[in-house]
Design a protein around this motif. Sequence first.
Motif, PDB file in Angstrom:
ATOM      1  N   ASP A   1       0.791  -1.394   0.028  1.00 30.95           N
ATOM      2  CA  ASP A   1       0.072   0.066   0.213  1.00 30.95           C
ATOM      3  C   ASP A   1       0.836   1.195   0.030  1.00 30.95           C
ATOM      4  OD1 ASP A   1      -2.170  -1.342   0.069  1.00 30.95           O
ATOM      5  OD2 ASP A   1      -2.551  -1.443   2.319  1.00 30.95           O
ATOM      6  N   GLY A   2       2.279   1.105   0.296  1.00 31.13           N
ATOM      7  CA  GLY A   2       3.033   2.260   0.348  1.00 31.13           C
ATOM      8  C   GLY A   2       3.889   2.765  -1.062  1.00 31.13           C
ATOM      9  N   ILE A   3       3.411   1.743  -1.999  1.00 34.04           N
ATOM     10  CA  ILE A   3       4.106   1.949  -3.306  1.00 34.04           C
ATOM     11  C   ILE A   3       3.545   3.145  -4.047  1.00 34.04           C
ATOM     12  CG2 ILE A   3       4.319   1.307  -5.486  1.00 34.04           C
ATOM     13  CD1 ILE A   3       4.907  -1.656  -4.093  1.00 34.04           C
ATOM     14  N   ARG A   4       3.924   4.153  -4.271  1.00 36.13           N
ATOM     15  CA  ARG A   4       3.334   5.131  -5.173  1.00 36.13           C
ATOM     16  C   ARG A   4       3.900   5.141  -6.569  1.00 36.13           C
ATOM     17  NH1 ARG A   4       1.108   5.553  -1.130  1.00 36.13           N
ATOM     18  NH2 ARG A   4       1.310   6.752   0.688  1.00 36.13           N
ATOM     19  N   LEU A   5       4.765   4.840  -7.085  1.00 38.28           N
ATOM     20  CA  LEU A   5       5.196   4.969  -8.481  1.00 38.28           C
ATOM     21  C   LEU A   5       6.089   3.633  -8.693  1.00 38.28           C
ATOM     22  CD1 LEU A   5       6.145   8.485  -8.388  1.00 38.28           C
ATOM     23  CD2 LEU A   5       4.393   7.494  -9.689  1.00 38.28           C
ATOM     24  N   LEU A   6       6.110   3.286 -10.071  1.00 39.17           N
ATOM     25  CA  LEU A   6       7.015   2.232 -10.403  1.00 39.17           C
ATOM     26  C   LEU A   6       7.782   2.734 -11.754  1.00 39.17           C
ATOM     27  CD1 LEU A   6       4.236   0.450  -9.682  1.00 39.17           C
ATOM     28  CD2 LEU A   6       5.732  -1.421 -10.683  1.00 39.17           C
ATOM     29  N   LEU A   7       8.985   2.350 -11.833  1.00 41.23           N
ATOM     30  CA  LEU A   7      10.161   2.881 -12.815  1.00 41.23           C
ATOM     31  C   LEU A   7      11.001   1.574 -13.150  1.00 41.23           C
ATOM     32  CD1 LEU A   7      12.346   5.354 -11.124  1.00 41.23           C
ATOM     33  CD2 LEU A   7      11.074   3.861  -9.959  1.00 41.23           C
ATOM     34  N   LEU A   8      11.654   1.883 -13.988  1.00 40.76           N
ATOM     35  CA  LEU A   8      12.969   1.027 -14.649  1.00 40.76           C
ATOM     36  C   LEU A   8      14.308   1.389 -14.080  1.00 40.76           C
ATOM     37  CD1 LEU A   8      11.956   0.216 -18.217  1.00 40.76           C
ATOM     38  CD2 LEU A   8      11.382  -0.932 -16.116  1.00 40.76           C
ATOM     39  N   ALA A   9      15.202   0.499 -13.840  1.00 35.73           N
ATOM     40  CA  ALA A   9      16.474   1.038 -13.390  1.00 35.73           C
ATOM     41  C   ALA A   9      17.717   0.420 -14.330  1.00 35.73           C
ATOM     42  CB  ALA A   9      16.716   0.680 -12.000  1.00 35.73           C
TER      43      ALA A   9
ATOM     44  N   ALA B   1       7.973   7.782 -14.227  1.00 36.34           N
ATOM     45  CA  ALA B   1       7.789   6.809 -13.177  1.00 36.34           C
ATOM     46  C   ALA B   1       6.178   6.898 -13.381  1.00 36.34           C
ATOM     47  CB  ALA B   1       8.127   7.350 -11.952  1.00 36.34           C
ATOM     48  N   VAL B   2       5.409   5.590 -13.052  1.00 39.64           N
ATOM     49  CA  VAL B   2       4.053   5.603 -13.431  1.00 39.64           C
ATOM     50  C   VAL B   2       3.189   5.122 -12.041  1.00 39.64           C
ATOM     51  CG1 VAL B   2       4.511   5.142 -15.638  1.00 39.64           C
ATOM     52  CG2 VAL B   2       4.049   3.213 -14.012  1.00 39.64           C
ATOM     53  N   THR B   3       2.173   5.453 -11.969  1.00 30.93           N
ATOM     54  CA  THR B   3       1.455   4.854 -10.789  1.00 30.93           C
ATOM     55  C   THR B   3       0.850   3.426 -11.160  1.00 30.93           C
ATOM     56  OG1 THR B   3      -0.444   6.185 -11.669  1.00 30.93           O
ATOM     57  CG2 THR B   3       0.556   7.407  -9.894  1.00 30.93           C
TER      58      THR B   3
END
Length: 335
Positions: free
Chosen positions: A161-169, A201-203
Amino acid sequence: MKLATYKDGSRDGQLVVVSRDLATAHYATGIAARLQQALDDWGFAAPQLQDLYESLNGGKARHAFPFEPRRCMAPLPRAYQWADGSAYINHVELVRRARNAEVPESFYTDPLMYQGGSDDFLGPCDDVVVPKEDYGIDFEAEVAVITGDVPMQATPDQALDGIRLLLLANDVSLRNLIPPELAKGFGFFQSKPATAFSPVAVTPDELGDAWQGGRLHLTLQSTWNGRRVGMCEAGPEMTFHFGQLIAHICKTRNVRAGSIVGSGTVSNKGVEKDGRTDWPKGYSCIAEKRAIETIQDGKPSTGFMRFGDTIRIEMKGKDGQSIFGAIEQKIAQPG
Protein backbone atom coordinates in the motif's frame (compact mmCIF):
# COMPACT_ATOMS: atom_id res chain seq x y z
CA MET A 1 -0.53 8.92 -14.13
CA LYS A 2 2.99 9.34 -15.46
CA LEU A 3 5.55 11.72 -13.98
CA ALA A 4 9.02 12.86 -15.02
CA THR A 5 11.59 15.44 -13.99
CA TYR A 6 13.05 17.90 -16.49
CA LYS A 7 16.54 19.32 -16.21
CA ASP A 8 16.54 23.00 -15.25
CA GLY A 9 20.08 23.52 -13.99
CA SER A 10 19.25 22.64 -10.39
CA ARG A 11 19.91 19.41 -8.48
CA ASP A 12 16.26 18.40 -8.33
CA GLY A 13 14.83 19.61 -11.65
CA GLN A 14 11.19 20.41 -12.38
CA LEU A 15 8.30 17.98 -12.08
CA VAL A 16 6.29 17.39 -15.24
CA VAL A 17 3.19 15.31 -15.92
CA VAL A 18 3.54 13.15 -19.05
CA SER A 19 0.73 11.86 -21.24
CA ARG A 20 -0.06 8.15 -21.37
CA ASP A 21 1.44 7.82 -24.87
CA LEU A 22 4.60 9.72 -23.80
CA ALA A 23 3.95 12.29 -26.53
CA THR A 24 3.26 15.44 -24.51
CA ALA A 25 4.01 16.88 -21.09
CA HIS A 26 3.00 19.76 -18.82
CA TYR A 27 4.87 21.40 -15.96
CA ALA A 28 3.34 20.61 -12.58
CA THR A 29 4.76 23.75 -10.96
CA GLY A 30 1.40 24.99 -9.69
CA ILE A 31 0.90 21.72 -7.80
CA ALA A 32 4.43 20.58 -6.89
CA ALA A 33 7.72 21.89 -8.19
CA ARG A 34 9.57 18.62 -7.53
CA LEU A 35 8.63 14.97 -7.23
CA GLN A 36 9.84 14.75 -3.63
CA GLN A 37 7.48 17.61 -2.74
CA ALA A 38 4.57 15.63 -4.20
CA LEU A 39 5.62 12.45 -2.37
CA ASP A 40 5.84 14.29 0.95
CA ASP A 41 2.19 15.39 0.61
CA TRP A 42 0.84 12.71 -1.70
CA GLY A 43 -2.74 12.82 -0.45
CA PHE A 44 -2.94 16.50 -1.39
CA ALA A 45 -0.81 16.53 -4.55
CA ALA A 46 -1.76 13.25 -6.25
CA PRO A 47 -5.43 14.14 -7.02
CA GLN A 48 -4.36 17.43 -8.56
CA LEU A 49 -1.63 15.77 -10.60
CA GLN A 50 -4.19 13.19 -11.73
CA ASP A 51 -6.54 15.95 -12.90
CA LEU A 52 -3.72 17.51 -14.92
CA TYR A 53 -2.86 14.09 -16.32
CA GLU A 54 -6.43 13.52 -17.50
CA SER A 55 -6.53 16.97 -19.09
CA LEU A 56 -3.27 16.23 -20.87
CA ASN A 57 -4.54 12.90 -22.20
CA GLY A 58 -7.72 14.59 -23.37
CA GLY A 59 -5.82 17.28 -25.25
CA LYS A 60 -7.20 20.00 -22.97
CA ALA A 61 -4.02 21.07 -21.14
CA ARG A 62 -3.41 24.62 -22.35
CA HIS A 63 0.36 24.73 -21.93
CA ALA A 64 1.33 21.23 -23.06
CA PHE A 65 4.54 20.67 -25.01
CA PRO A 66 6.22 17.71 -26.73
CA PHE A 67 7.83 15.32 -24.26
CA GLU A 68 11.59 14.88 -24.74
CA PRO A 69 13.22 12.04 -22.77
CA ARG A 70 16.69 13.53 -23.34
CA ARG A 71 15.69 16.49 -21.21
CA CYS A 72 14.91 14.19 -18.30
CA MET A 73 16.78 13.63 -15.08
CA ALA A 74 15.92 10.52 -13.10
CA PRO A 75 12.27 10.93 -12.01
CA LEU A 76 13.61 11.36 -8.47
CA PRO A 77 17.06 12.87 -9.13
CA ARG A 78 18.28 12.19 -5.60
CA ALA A 79 16.52 10.17 -2.98
CA TYR A 80 16.52 9.61 0.76
CA GLN A 81 17.21 5.93 0.13
CA TRP A 82 18.12 3.52 -2.69
CA ALA A 83 17.85 -0.09 -1.54
CA ASP A 84 18.33 -2.76 -4.17
CA GLY A 85 17.20 -6.32 -3.66
CA SER A 86 18.02 -9.55 -5.45
CA ALA A 87 14.47 -10.76 -5.84
CA TYR A 88 15.09 -13.19 -8.72
CA ILE A 89 16.71 -16.18 -7.06
CA ASN A 90 17.47 -17.69 -10.48
CA HIS A 91 20.09 -14.98 -10.97
CA VAL A 92 21.76 -15.93 -7.69
CA GLU A 93 21.58 -19.64 -8.56
CA LEU A 94 23.24 -19.11 -11.95
CA VAL A 95 26.08 -16.98 -10.66
CA ARG A 96 26.79 -19.42 -7.81
CA ARG A 97 26.45 -22.49 -10.01
CA ALA A 98 29.04 -21.05 -12.38
CA ARG A 99 31.58 -21.00 -9.54
CA ASN A 100 30.44 -24.32 -8.03
CA ALA A 101 28.98 -22.70 -4.94
CA GLU A 102 25.70 -23.67 -3.29
CA VAL A 103 22.90 -21.22 -2.57
CA PRO A 104 22.27 -21.02 1.20
CA GLU A 105 18.76 -22.10 2.17
CA SER A 106 18.11 -18.73 3.83
CA PHE A 107 18.31 -17.02 0.41
CA TYR A 108 14.94 -18.58 -0.48
CA THR A 109 13.17 -17.10 2.54
CA ASP A 110 15.06 -13.90 3.36
CA PRO A 111 15.77 -11.37 0.58
CA LEU A 112 19.26 -10.23 -0.31
CA MET A 113 19.56 -6.45 -0.32
CA TYR A 114 22.21 -3.75 -0.38
CA GLN A 115 21.95 0.01 0.17
CA GLY A 116 23.41 1.99 -2.71
CA GLY A 117 24.27 5.64 -3.21
CA SER A 118 21.20 7.82 -3.67
CA ASP A 119 22.73 11.29 -3.84
CA ASP A 120 23.61 11.26 -7.56
CA PHE A 121 21.36 9.31 -9.91
CA LEU A 122 21.72 9.37 -13.71
CA GLY A 123 19.04 10.49 -16.13
CA PRO A 124 17.79 7.99 -18.73
CA CYS A 125 19.99 9.35 -21.51
CA ASP A 126 23.03 10.42 -19.48
CA ASP A 127 26.36 8.77 -20.23
CA VAL A 128 27.65 6.14 -17.82
CA VAL A 129 31.05 7.61 -16.99
CA VAL A 130 33.61 5.09 -15.73
CA PRO A 131 37.30 5.80 -15.05
CA LYS A 132 38.60 2.50 -16.52
CA GLU A 133 37.29 -0.20 -18.84
CA ASP A 134 39.06 -2.89 -16.87
CA TYR A 135 36.73 -2.31 -13.91
CA GLY A 136 34.37 -4.75 -15.69
CA ILE A 137 31.46 -2.50 -16.74
CA ASP A 138 28.05 -4.18 -16.68
CA PHE A 139 24.45 -3.07 -17.02
CA GLU A 140 21.66 -4.48 -14.86
CA ALA A 141 18.09 -4.12 -16.08
CA GLU A 142 15.64 -3.91 -13.20
CA VAL A 143 12.19 -2.80 -12.08
CA ALA A 144 11.98 -0.41 -9.11
CA VAL A 145 9.36 1.32 -6.97
CA ILE A 146 9.20 4.65 -5.17
CA THR A 147 7.48 4.58 -1.79
CA GLY A 148 5.52 6.85 0.47
CA ASP A 149 5.93 6.51 4.24
CA VAL A 150 5.89 2.88 5.40
CA PRO A 151 6.12 2.22 9.16
CA MET A 152 8.56 -0.07 10.95
CA GLN A 153 7.32 -3.68 11.21
CA ALA A 154 4.90 -3.24 8.28
CA THR A 155 3.67 -6.50 6.79
CA PRO A 156 4.23 -7.22 3.08
CA ASP A 157 0.59 -6.36 2.36
CA GLN A 158 0.86 -3.09 4.26
CA ALA A 159 4.10 -2.34 2.44
CA LEU A 160 2.39 -2.78 -0.93
CA ASP A 161 0.00 0.00 0.00
CA GLY A 162 3.02 2.27 0.41
CA ILE A 163 4.07 2.01 -3.25
CA ARG A 164 3.46 5.26 -5.09
CA LEU A 165 5.26 4.81 -8.42
CA LEU A 166 7.07 2.22 -10.55
CA LEU A 167 10.01 2.80 -12.89
CA LEU A 168 12.92 1.00 -14.58
CA ALA A 169 16.54 1.04 -13.48
CA ASN A 170 19.99 0.40 -14.88
CA ASP A 171 21.90 -0.59 -11.75
CA VAL A 172 25.41 -0.24 -13.20
CA SER A 173 27.95 -2.68 -11.73
CA LEU A 174 31.74 -2.72 -11.95
CA ARG A 175 32.21 -6.48 -11.78
CA ASN A 176 35.97 -6.61 -11.36
CA LEU A 177 35.76 -4.42 -8.27
CA ILE A 178 33.16 -6.62 -6.58
CA PRO A 179 35.25 -9.64 -5.43
CA PRO A 180 37.80 -7.65 -3.42
CA GLU A 181 35.03 -5.55 -1.87
CA LEU A 182 32.97 -8.56 -0.84
CA ALA A 183 36.10 -10.22 0.51
CA LYS A 184 36.27 -7.45 3.10
CA GLY A 185 32.91 -8.66 4.44
CA PHE A 186 31.26 -5.26 4.33
CA GLY A 187 29.38 -5.23 1.00
CA PHE A 188 29.33 -3.20 -2.23
CA PHE A 189 30.62 0.35 -2.43
CA GLN A 190 33.01 1.43 -5.20
CA SER A 191 31.69 -1.38 -7.39
CA LYS A 192 28.24 0.26 -7.51
CA PRO A 193 28.44 3.68 -9.21
CA ALA A 194 25.47 5.94 -10.00
CA THR A 195 22.23 4.18 -10.98
CA ALA A 196 20.14 5.36 -13.94
CA PHE A 197 16.34 5.40 -14.11
CA SER A 198 13.73 5.50 -16.86
CA PRO A 199 12.40 8.85 -18.11
CA VAL A 200 8.99 8.27 -16.54
CA ALA A 201 7.65 6.86 -13.28
CA VAL A 202 4.06 5.60 -13.31
CA THR A 203 1.39 4.98 -10.71
CA PRO A 204 0.38 1.31 -10.26
CA ASP A 205 -3.12 1.89 -11.67
CA GLU A 206 -1.57 2.67 -15.08
CA LEU A 207 -0.40 -0.94 -15.33
CA GLY A 208 -3.81 -2.61 -15.16
CA ASP A 209 -3.76 -6.36 -14.59
CA ALA A 210 -0.02 -6.49 -15.36
CA TRP A 211 0.49 -5.30 -11.76
CA GLN A 212 -0.50 -8.21 -9.55
CA GLY A 213 0.56 -9.06 -6.01
CA GLY A 214 3.52 -6.73 -6.01
CA ARG A 215 4.92 -8.09 -9.28
CA LEU A 216 4.96 -6.51 -12.74
CA HIS A 217 3.96 -9.14 -15.31
CA LEU A 218 5.53 -7.68 -18.44
CA THR A 219 8.67 -8.24 -20.52
CA LEU A 220 11.82 -6.26 -19.78
CA GLN A 221 13.85 -5.68 -22.94
CA SER A 222 17.63 -5.14 -22.92
CA THR A 223 19.45 -4.08 -26.10
CA TRP A 224 23.25 -3.94 -26.05
CA ASN A 225 24.98 -2.19 -28.97
CA GLY A 226 21.79 -2.43 -31.02
CA ARG A 227 21.35 -6.17 -30.45
CA ARG A 228 18.51 -7.35 -28.27
CA VAL A 229 20.03 -9.60 -25.62
CA GLY A 230 17.20 -9.90 -23.10
CA MET A 231 13.43 -10.40 -23.26
CA CYS A 232 12.98 -11.41 -19.65
CA GLU A 233 9.61 -11.83 -17.98
CA ALA A 234 9.57 -9.66 -14.85
CA GLY A 235 6.62 -11.24 -13.07
CA PRO A 236 6.42 -15.04 -12.71
CA GLU A 237 9.93 -15.76 -11.43
CA MET A 238 10.25 -12.87 -8.99
CA THR A 239 10.85 -14.84 -5.79
CA PHE A 240 10.18 -11.91 -3.45
CA HIS A 241 7.55 -9.35 -4.50
CA PHE A 242 7.95 -5.64 -3.79
CA GLY A 243 5.83 -5.79 -0.64
CA GLN A 244 8.22 -8.39 0.78
CA LEU A 245 11.26 -6.33 -0.21
CA ILE A 246 9.90 -3.21 1.47
CA ALA A 247 8.85 -5.19 4.55
CA HIS A 248 12.41 -6.52 4.73
CA ILE A 249 13.66 -2.93 5.09
CA CYS A 250 10.92 -2.18 7.62
CA LYS A 251 11.98 -4.92 10.03
CA THR A 252 13.98 -2.44 12.11
CA ARG A 253 13.27 1.01 10.65
CA ASN A 254 10.68 3.25 9.06
CA VAL A 255 10.77 3.74 5.29
CA ARG A 256 10.18 7.35 4.36
CA ALA A 257 8.53 8.92 1.32
CA GLY A 258 10.96 9.11 -1.56
CA SER A 259 12.70 5.79 -0.90
CA ILE A 260 13.49 3.75 -4.02
CA VAL A 261 13.54 -0.05 -3.87
CA GLY A 262 14.90 -2.15 -6.73
CA SER A 263 14.07 -5.70 -7.77
CA GLY A 264 17.59 -6.73 -8.70
CA THR A 265 18.45 -8.19 -12.10
CA VAL A 266 15.36 -9.61 -13.80
CA SER A 267 16.15 -13.24 -14.54
CA ASN A 268 14.41 -16.27 -16.02
CA LYS A 269 15.16 -19.98 -15.72
CA GLY A 270 16.71 -22.00 -18.50
CA VAL A 271 15.00 -24.68 -20.59
CA GLU A 272 16.28 -28.26 -20.80
CA LYS A 273 16.53 -29.59 -24.35
CA ASP A 274 18.51 -32.58 -25.65
CA GLY A 275 20.57 -32.75 -22.49
CA ARG A 276 21.58 -29.10 -22.66
CA THR A 277 20.17 -26.08 -20.84
CA ASP A 278 19.45 -22.99 -22.92
CA TRP A 279 18.18 -19.58 -21.85
CA PRO A 280 15.89 -18.47 -24.71
CA LYS A 281 14.75 -15.27 -22.99
CA GLY A 282 18.32 -14.00 -22.78
CA TYR A 283 19.77 -11.98 -19.94
CA SER A 284 19.43 -8.67 -18.11
CA CYS A 285 23.12 -8.33 -17.19
CA ILE A 286 26.40 -9.53 -18.69
CA ALA A 287 27.47 -11.32 -15.51
CA GLU A 288 24.54 -13.69 -15.96
CA LYS A 289 25.47 -14.32 -19.60
CA ARG A 290 29.01 -15.15 -18.50
CA ALA A 291 27.64 -17.51 -15.85
CA ILE A 292 25.53 -19.26 -18.50
CA GLU A 293 28.58 -19.64 -20.76
CA THR A 294 30.59 -21.08 -17.88
CA ILE A 295 27.85 -23.61 -17.15
CA GLN A 296 27.50 -24.57 -20.83
CA ASP A 297 31.10 -24.36 -22.06
CA GLY A 298 33.31 -24.34 -18.99
CA LYS A 299 34.37 -20.70 -19.32
CA PRO A 300 32.90 -17.29 -20.17
CA SER A 301 33.37 -15.88 -23.67
CA THR A 302 31.46 -12.60 -23.48
CA GLY A 303 33.41 -9.58 -22.31
CA PHE A 304 32.09 -6.66 -20.31
CA MET A 305 31.15 -3.28 -21.78
CA ARG A 306 33.70 -0.98 -23.37
CA PHE A 307 33.85 2.76 -23.96
CA GLY A 308 31.40 3.67 -26.71
CA ASP A 309 29.07 0.73 -26.02
CA THR A 310 25.36 1.49 -25.70
CA ILE A 311 22.57 -0.02 -23.62
CA ARG A 312 18.82 0.39 -24.02
CA ILE A 313 16.35 -0.85 -21.40
CA GLU A 314 12.61 -0.66 -22.01
CA MET A 315 9.30 -2.26 -21.10
CA LYS A 316 6.22 -2.25 -23.33
CA GLY A 317 2.61 -2.83 -22.43
CA LYS A 318 0.34 -5.43 -23.98
CA ASP A 319 -0.57 -2.81 -26.61
CA GLY A 320 3.08 -2.59 -27.69
CA GLN A 321 3.52 0.95 -26.39
CA SER A 322 6.44 1.93 -24.17
CA ILE A 323 5.29 2.40 -20.58
CA PHE A 324 8.23 4.13 -18.90
CA GLY A 325 10.14 5.35 -21.92
CA ALA A 326 13.59 3.91 -22.58
CA ILE A 327 16.86 4.13 -20.73
CA GLU A 328 19.38 4.79 -23.52
CA GLN A 329 22.95 5.23 -22.40
CA LYS A 330 26.53 5.18 -23.67
CA ILE A 331 29.61 4.10 -21.74
CA ALA A 332 32.06 7.02 -21.63
CA GLN A 333 35.42 8.05 -20.23
CA PRO A 334 35.71 10.96 -17.79
CA GLY A 335 36.32 14.43 -19.17
